[in-house]
Structures are given as C-alpha cells and as structure tokens.
Design an enzyme around this catalytic site. Structure first.
Site, PDB file in Angstrom:
ATOM      1  N   VAL A 125       0.929  -1.259  -0.086  1.00  0.00           N
ATOM      2  CA  VAL A 125      -0.164  -0.113   0.047  1.00  0.00           C
ATOM      3  C   VAL A 125       0.844   1.316  -0.073  1.00  0.00           C
ATOM      4  CG1 VAL A 125      -1.627   1.483   1.301  1.00  0.00           C
ATOM      5  CG2 VAL A 125      -1.888  -1.294   1.261  1.00  0.00           C
ATOM      6  N   THR A 139       2.432   1.783  -3.383  1.00  0.00           N
ATOM      7  CA  THR A 139       1.540   2.210  -4.461  1.00  0.00           C
ATOM      8  C   THR A 139       1.222   3.495  -4.223  1.00  0.00           C
ATOM      9  OG1 THR A 139       0.785  -0.143  -4.710  1.00  0.00           O
ATOM     10  CG2 THR A 139      -0.633   1.544  -5.840  1.00  0.00           C
ATOM     11  N   GLU A 140       1.029   4.008  -3.012  1.00  0.00           N
ATOM     12  CA  GLU A 140       0.285   5.231  -2.513  1.00  0.00           C
ATOM     13  C   GLU A 140       1.189   6.333  -2.860  1.00  0.00           C
ATOM     14  OE1 GLU A 140      -2.890   6.198  -1.943  1.00  0.00           O
ATOM     15  OE2 GLU A 140      -3.780   4.371  -1.305  1.00  0.00           O
ATOM     16  N   SER A 141       2.503   6.219  -2.271  1.00  0.00           N
ATOM     17  CA  SER A 141       3.230   7.197  -2.381  1.00  0.00           C
ATOM     18  C   SER A 141       4.864   6.868  -2.972  1.00  0.00           C
ATOM     19  CB  SER A 141       3.526   7.902  -0.650  1.00  0.00           C
ATOM     20  OG  SER A 141       4.271   6.958   0.084  1.00  0.00           O
ATOM     21  N   TYR A 173      -5.703   0.208  -9.101  1.00  0.00           N
ATOM     22  CA  TYR A 173      -4.877  -0.028  -7.641  1.00  0.00           C
ATOM     23  C   TYR A 173      -4.900  -1.342  -7.127  1.00  0.00           C
ATOM     24  CZ  TYR A 173      -4.557   1.418  -2.785  1.00  0.00           C
ATOM     25  OH  TYR A 173      -3.998   1.960  -1.288  1.00  0.00           O
TER      26      TYR A 173
END
Length: 230
Positions: A130, A133-135, A220
């Site tokens: 996560v 993928t997020e940041s 995502y």
C-alpha cells in the site's frame, strides 16, 4: 585552444543558469503554498478550530505552540510572535536515552510497519504494498485531492484515525494501517474490496458490492494484489 574570454562567458552563463534554477525552485515553493484542494482547506479549518479550543484557557489551561501544531504543509500558524513556515516538515525521531542513535527513514518505516502489522493482524507485505503504491515511500507526498504522506491519508481520514501530524512516519503508518484494518473488517477479510474502499471510499464499494468501475481504483487493486502474489 579555448580563450580566456570564452571561459569567462561560459562561467557567466552557468552562473545565470544556476540563479534562474534557484528562482524557479523558489517559485515552485510559493505556488505549492497557494494550492489548496478543497479537502485540504476543510482540514485546515477543522485544525484551526481545534487549535483555538486547545489554546484557550479551558479545562486543561494548556496552550499549543506553533511547532507542536505543525500538521499540514499548507497551514500557516501564528502563536504570539512565533510563526510557522509551510515547509517546516522535517519531523525526525528524537534521540533519547534508549535510542542514542537516530534511525534512518527506512529503519523507521520498516520498524513501524512491523509494529502495526502485529497490532492489527495485517501482513507486512500488504502494508508495504500500500505504501509503495500510494506514495512510493515519499514521506511528504501530497496528492491533487489532498491525500498526505506515506499511506496517503485524506484529511478527514487522518482526523478520524487520530493522526495529528500526517507527514510523521510513525503517525501516518499507524493511521493508514488502522484504517486498512477497519476496511478489512467491514468486508469480512476481502482484500480486494478493502483495497478498493481504501482507494475510492467504502460508500462506492457498497454501492456496487464490489470494486467500482473506476479505472484508477481497478488499477490500484490489481497492482497491489499482483505485488502480494510475488
């Protein structure tokens, strides 16, 4: 053979280029401070209200200094003669008697991921996926919608999860893992639905009882589930 005049001209050109790059960098910082997505403005408003309440001579009688209230890079806070600059983001782990050596960023992230994984019963690889993928492990990432930090917490989510400093490594991961756990419980352990809810919001997942037809959300979920299978 290169003449002295030619070298001087090249040196001046390099100086001008360096000066111009500095001006562009400074302008970028100024523009960033003016770009306030709606969610960020809402977060600021609630933050200022909370600060006003905390700073009043109410029940505790305690005041909150500008430094302690550095929650968001777009927030300007003035406390007496003390002013907070929007780029004051360098939250660092304090050096204590039990921690004489300051940990690196990677060590802090790995340590916190391991901690929250045990606390919330989450696979470490899921939390790392996560964050990736997020940041892409950018501690100070801010999305166009106003999501913040390693696990890209929206302002309202940050407030709901009790995160006061969303760019602090430990607080951000704690809040993100807590929210991810809530989504997993909401969807009976279904990782795909939980991830879709983390990305698009649970109301959109509930509306279709599955992954909503949103390209970003579908990509995502697919990206993270593929990472987990490796």
């Amino acid at each position: 053979m290169i003449s002295f005049d030619s070298l001087s001209q090249q040196s001046r050109s390099l100086e001008n280029f360096t000066k111009r790059m500095g001006e562009i960098t400074n302008m970028g910082t100024i523009l960033k401070s003016r770009m306030k997505p709606e969610f960020v403005s809402s977060f600021e408003s609630r933050l200022q209200e909370a600060m006003a309440a905390s700073s009043s001579s109410g029940k505790s009688g305690k005041t909150v200094s500008a430094k302690d209230s550095a929650y968001h890079p777009f927030v300007y806070i003035t406390s007496g003669s003390e002013a907070l600059d929007p780029v004051m983001l360098q939250y660092e782990e304090p050096v204590t008697k039990t921690n004489k050596v300051k940990k690196t960023k990677d060590e802090r992230i790995s340590g916190k991921v391991s901690q929250v994984s045990k606390r919330y019963g989450l696979p470490e690889e899921l939390v790392h996926a996560v964050i990736k993928t997020e940041s892409n492990y950018d501690q100070y990432a801010v999305s166009r919608a106003g999501a913040m930090g390693l696990m890209q917490l929206m302002p309202q989510t940050a407030l709901d999860m009790g995160v006061k400093m969303p760019f602090d490594i430990e607080q951000n991961i704690e809040g993100g893992a807590k929210y991810l756990k809530l989504m997993l419980e909401r969807y009976d352990g279904n990782i795909e639905k939980a991830l879709a809810a983390y990305n698009a919001g649970p109301h959109k997942v509930d509306a279709v009882n599955g992954i909503p037809a949103i390209d970003e959300t579908q990509d995502y979920v697919a990206k993270i589930t593929k990472m987990l299978k490796k």
